[in-house]
Design a protein around this motif. Structure first.
Motif, PDB file in Angstrom:
ATOM      1  N   GLN A  91       0.836  -1.206   0.000  1.00  0.00           N
ATOM      2  CA  GLN A  91       0.000   0.000   0.000  1.00  0.00           C
ATOM      3  C   GLN A  91       0.869   1.254   0.000  1.00  0.00           C
ATOM      4  O   GLN A  91       0.570   2.219  -0.706  1.00  0.00           O
ATOM      5  CB  GLN A  91      -0.940   0.007   1.204  1.00  0.00           C
ATOM      6  CG  GLN A  91      -1.869   1.210   1.227  1.00  0.00           C
ATOM      7  CD  GLN A  91      -2.815   1.228   0.047  1.00  0.00           C
ATOM      8  OE1 GLN A  91      -3.522   0.261  -0.203  1.00  0.00           O
ATOM      9  NE2 GLN A  91      -2.832   2.325  -0.710  1.00  0.00           N
ATOM     10  N   ALA A  94       2.082   1.712  -3.488  1.00  0.00           N
ATOM     11  CA  ALA A  94       0.985   2.187  -4.343  1.00  0.00           C
ATOM     12  C   ALA A  94       0.746   3.675  -4.127  1.00  0.00           C
ATOM     13  O   ALA A  94       0.523   4.426  -5.090  1.00  0.00           O
ATOM     14  CB  ALA A  94      -0.286   1.389  -4.069  1.00  0.00           C
ATOM     15  N   ASP A  95       0.817   4.119  -2.886  1.00  0.00           N
ATOM     16  CA  ASP A  95       0.643   5.548  -2.586  1.00  0.00           C
ATOM     17  C   ASP A  95       1.731   6.382  -3.251  1.00  0.00           C
ATOM     18  O   ASP A  95       1.459   7.480  -3.746  1.00  0.00           O
ATOM     19  CB  ASP A  95       0.629   5.784  -1.077  1.00  0.00           C
ATOM     20  CG  ASP A  95      -0.604   5.214  -0.394  1.00  0.00           C
ATOM     21  OD1 ASP A  95      -1.613   4.928  -1.076  1.00  0.00           O
ATOM     22  OD2 ASP A  95      -0.544   5.039   0.846  1.00  0.00           O
ATOM     23  N   TRP A 105      -4.110   4.668 -12.064  1.00  0.00           N
ATOM     24  CA  TRP A 105      -4.151   3.440 -11.273  1.00  0.00           C
ATOM     25  C   TRP A 105      -2.761   2.804 -11.266  1.00  0.00           C
ATOM     26  O   TRP A 105      -1.920   3.136 -12.099  1.00  0.00           O
ATOM     27  CB  TRP A 105      -5.199   2.460 -11.795  1.00  0.00           C
ATOM     28  CG  TRP A 105      -4.997   2.044 -13.232  1.00  0.00           C
ATOM     29  CD1 TRP A 105      -5.594   2.592 -14.335  1.00  0.00           C
ATOM     30  CD2 TRP A 105      -4.134   1.007 -13.730  1.00  0.00           C
ATOM     31  NE1 TRP A 105      -5.147   1.966 -15.476  1.00  0.00           N
ATOM     32  CE2 TRP A 105      -4.257   0.984 -15.135  1.00  0.00           C
ATOM     33  CE3 TRP A 105      -3.270   0.107 -13.116  1.00  0.00           C
ATOM     34  CZ2 TRP A 105      -3.555   0.093 -15.935  1.00  0.00           C
ATOM     35  CZ3 TRP A 105      -2.555  -0.786 -13.918  1.00  0.00           C
ATOM     36  CH2 TRP A 105      -2.719  -0.787 -15.308  1.00  0.00           C
ATOM     37  N   ARG A 130      -4.624  -0.456  -7.119  1.00  0.00           N
ATOM     38  CA  ARG A 130      -5.215   0.737  -6.501  1.00  0.00           C
ATOM     39  C   ARG A 130      -5.459   1.781  -7.577  1.00  0.00           C
ATOM     40  O   ARG A 130      -4.634   1.955  -8.489  1.00  0.00           O
ATOM     41  CB  ARG A 130      -4.294   1.325  -5.420  1.00  0.00           C
ATOM     42  CG  ARG A 130      -4.023   0.386  -4.260  1.00  0.00           C
ATOM     43  CD  ARG A 130      -5.259   0.145  -3.413  1.00  0.00           C
ATOM     44  NE  ARG A 130      -4.988  -0.670  -2.254  1.00  0.00           N
ATOM     45  CZ  ARG A 130      -5.168  -1.993  -2.194  1.00  0.00           C
ATOM     46  NH1 ARG A 130      -5.619  -2.638  -3.261  1.00  0.00           N
ATOM     47  NH2 ARG A 130      -4.908  -2.661  -1.088  1.00  0.00           N
ATOM     48  N   SER A 131      -6.589   2.488  -7.442  1.00  0.00           N
ATOM     49  CA  SER A 131      -6.952   3.544  -8.384  1.00  0.00           C
ATOM     50  C   SER A 131      -7.079   4.863  -7.662  1.00  0.00           C
ATOM     51  O   SER A 131      -7.385   4.903  -6.469  1.00  0.00           O
ATOM     52  CB  SER A 131      -8.292   3.228  -9.048  1.00  0.00           C
ATOM     53  OG  SER A 131      -8.218   2.052  -9.791  1.00  0.00           O
ATOM     54  N   GLN A 133      -8.923   7.961  -6.494  1.00  0.00           N
ATOM     55  CA  GLN A 133     -10.347   8.127  -6.134  1.00  0.00           C
ATOM     56  C   GLN A 133     -10.939   9.340  -6.784  1.00  0.00           C
ATOM     57  O   GLN A 133     -10.337  10.303  -7.050  1.00  0.00           O
ATOM     58  CB  GLN A 133     -10.478   8.233  -4.620  1.00  0.00           C
ATOM     59  CG  GLN A 133     -10.019   6.990  -3.902  1.00  0.00           C
ATOM     60  CD  GLN A 133     -10.787   5.736  -4.286  1.00  0.00           C
ATOM     61  OE1 GLN A 133     -11.969   5.789  -4.587  1.00  0.00           O
ATOM     62  NE2 GLN A 133     -10.122   4.611  -4.299  1.00  0.00           N
TER      63      GLN A 133
END
Length: 133
Positions: A91, A94-95, A105, A130-131, A133
């Motif tokens: 995570q 991904a961030d 994404w 992850r996309s 938002q």
């Protein structure tokens, strides 16, 4: 965008993909004391969903994701601030990827090939998607 394009890009509006595979760094992640103390190699594969047309038209690095800088930031994410779980590490990475506004994404795979498992195996890998938002 056609329905076919929408299906190909997962409905994100970003059909182009940039991948960086096999990023390696030593991290001190894990639930066991020896993992935190000794560290181990983590490998990361990234795929970014983005529109590459602006960069293709301009031929200018400013119009795309600088994957050299991205790899440096991912290495720092692996090497710093130990966590217990590869889920948390994935995570975090991904961030980092989504911090660039051009990335719609990302798919991140974290490999932990030396995970402390009492069996013969070749890899432990977690993949997340992850996309923005």
């Amino acid at each position: 965008m056609t329905t076919h394009d929408n299906l190909r890009d997962g409905g994100t509006g970003h059909p182009d993909r940039l991948s960086v595979l096999g990023i390696e760094a030593v991290g001190h992640h894990g639930v066991f004391d020896f993992e935190r103390r000794d560290g181990q190699v983590f490998k990361v594969d990234l795929t970014l969903g983005m529109d590459t047309r602006p960069a293709a038209l301009s031929d200018d690095l400013q119009d795309t994701v600088d994957y050299g800088s991205l790899v440096s930031a991912v290495k720092q994410a692996i090497e710093n601030d130990p966590v217990d779980l590869i889920e948390t590490l994935a995570q975090r990475i991904a961030d980092v990827c989504l911090s660039d506004r051009r990335v719609g994404w990302t798919t991140v795979t974290v490999h932990k090939p030396d995970a402390p498992i009492q069996a013969t195996f070749s890899d432990v890998a977690l993949t997340i998607h992850r996309s923005r938002q």
